[in-house]
Each structure stands twice: as C-alpha cells, then as structure tokens.
Design a protein around this motif. Sequence first.
Motif, PDB file in Angstrom:
ATOM      1  N   VAL A 207       8.743  45.684  62.719  1.00  0.00           N
ATOM      2  CA  VAL A 207       7.901  46.114  64.089  1.00  0.00           C
ATOM      3  C   VAL A 207       8.270  47.702  64.739  1.00  0.00           C
ATOM      4  O   VAL A 207       9.685  47.652  65.347  1.00  0.00           O
ATOM      5  N   GLN A 208       8.015  48.864  63.986  1.00  0.00           N
ATOM      6  CA  GLN A 208       8.122  49.863  65.032  1.00  0.00           C
ATOM      7  C   GLN A 208       8.043  50.048  66.873  1.00  0.00           C
ATOM      8  O   GLN A 208       6.987  49.680  67.102  1.00  0.00           O
ATOM      9  N   LEU A 209       8.833  49.685  67.651  1.00  0.00           N
ATOM     10  CA  LEU A 209       8.426  49.383  69.366  1.00  0.00           C
ATOM     11  C   LEU A 209       9.317  50.777  69.950  1.00  0.00           C
ATOM     12  O   LEU A 209      10.456  50.865  70.023  1.00  0.00           O
ATOM     13  N   GLY A 210       8.295  52.505  70.186  1.00  0.00           N
ATOM     14  CA  GLY A 210       9.292  52.829  70.810  1.00  0.00           C
ATOM     15  C   GLY A 210      10.440  54.040  69.692  1.00  0.00           C
ATOM     16  O   GLY A 210       9.544  54.094  68.927  1.00  0.00           O
ATOM     17  N   GLY A 211      10.976  53.428  69.885  1.00  0.00           N
ATOM     18  CA  GLY A 211      12.705  54.745  69.023  1.00  0.00           C
ATOM     19  C   GLY A 211      12.765  53.251  68.640  1.00  0.00           C
ATOM     20  O   GLY A 211      13.985  53.323  67.914  1.00  0.00           O
ATOM     21  N   GLU A 212      12.484  52.620  68.755  1.00  0.00           N
ATOM     22  CA  GLU A 212      13.880  51.148  68.018  1.00  0.00           C
ATOM     23  C   GLU A 212      12.801  50.205  66.762  1.00  0.00           C
ATOM     24  O   GLU A 212      11.671  50.353  67.049  1.00  0.00           O
ATOM     25  N   LYS A 213      13.458  49.552  65.907  1.00  0.00           N
ATOM     26  CA  LYS A 213      12.644  48.670  65.061  1.00  0.00           C
ATOM     27  C   LYS A 213      13.281  47.456  64.842  1.00  0.00           C
ATOM     28  O   LYS A 213      14.237  47.214  65.313  1.00  0.00           O
ATOM     29  N   ILE A 214      12.084  46.407  65.087  1.00  0.00           N
ATOM     30  CA  ILE A 214      13.003  45.132  65.546  1.00  0.00           C
ATOM     31  C   ILE A 214      11.986  44.123  64.617  1.00  0.00           C
ATOM     32  O   ILE A 214      10.957  44.724  64.155  1.00  0.00           O
ATOM     33  N   CYS A 215      12.783  42.980  64.176  1.00  0.00           N
ATOM     34  CA  CYS A 215      12.611  41.976  63.942  1.00  0.00           C
ATOM     35  C   CYS A 215      11.142  41.605  64.424  1.00  0.00           C
ATOM     36  O   CYS A 215      11.523  40.633  65.340  1.00  0.00           O
ATOM     37  N   ILE A 216      10.159  40.782  64.252  1.00  0.00           N
ATOM     38  CA  ILE A 216       9.508  39.723  64.756  1.00  0.00           C
ATOM     39  C   ILE A 216       9.204  38.295  64.196  1.00  0.00           C
ATOM     40  O   ILE A 216       8.644  38.521  62.451  1.00  0.00           O
TER      41      ILE A 216
END
Length: 105
Positions: free
Chosen positions: A25-34
């Motif tokens: 997922v993209q949250l703001g300017g960061e991509k993270i895994c969930i």
Amino acid sequence: MKTFTLGQSKEQVLQMIPEKRIKLVQLGGEKICISRNGEAFFAFEPFCPHRMASLLQGTIIRDEIVCPLHQYRFDLRSGQVLSGQCPDLKVYKVGLSEKGLEIWI
C-alpha cells in the motif's frame, strides 16, 4: 509521525487484507507492506534490509516473515532479524478498531 487509516470498518479491513498474504500500500509518500495473522496486523518495509529483495514474495509464518532470497527471518512485531546477519526490518505500529486499520508512520 503521521497516522493513516485503511478501510472504514473492521470487517472491511479483514476482507481487504487476506490472512497470511502480503499487500503493498502507498501511504503518503511511502510504500509499505501489510499482512495479518487472524486479527493481528503487521506493517513493514517492502524490501529485505540484506539484499533489498522484495518481501511481497515472502512467506508469513505466524508472526514472522521469511525473505524469498536467502530465507532470512524477521519478527513482524519488533522487526528483529531472527536468522541471518543483516539489519533489523523496519516495522510500523498498527491498530485495528471498528473504524479501520490505523498505521503510524
């Protein structure tokens, strides 16, 4: 630190993130895994700190992720490397509520 919310209800989040699967997922300017195990959710950086392998192809075992490249293992609660020699995995605080999944970055 900024707070992001995924979904609008607990049920929607449970449907959105299949158990023991990894979603980028993209949250703001960061991509993270969930990922999740039951109702325990985990948020973490998308690349292994060892050789930058994509953790999207990793394997979730209980509260750990196994890197697909060299099978390094990381604790998804703390980010601590459990097998292998590299820096710890960056993890993010999460909280599931009736309003959705909150993630603090």
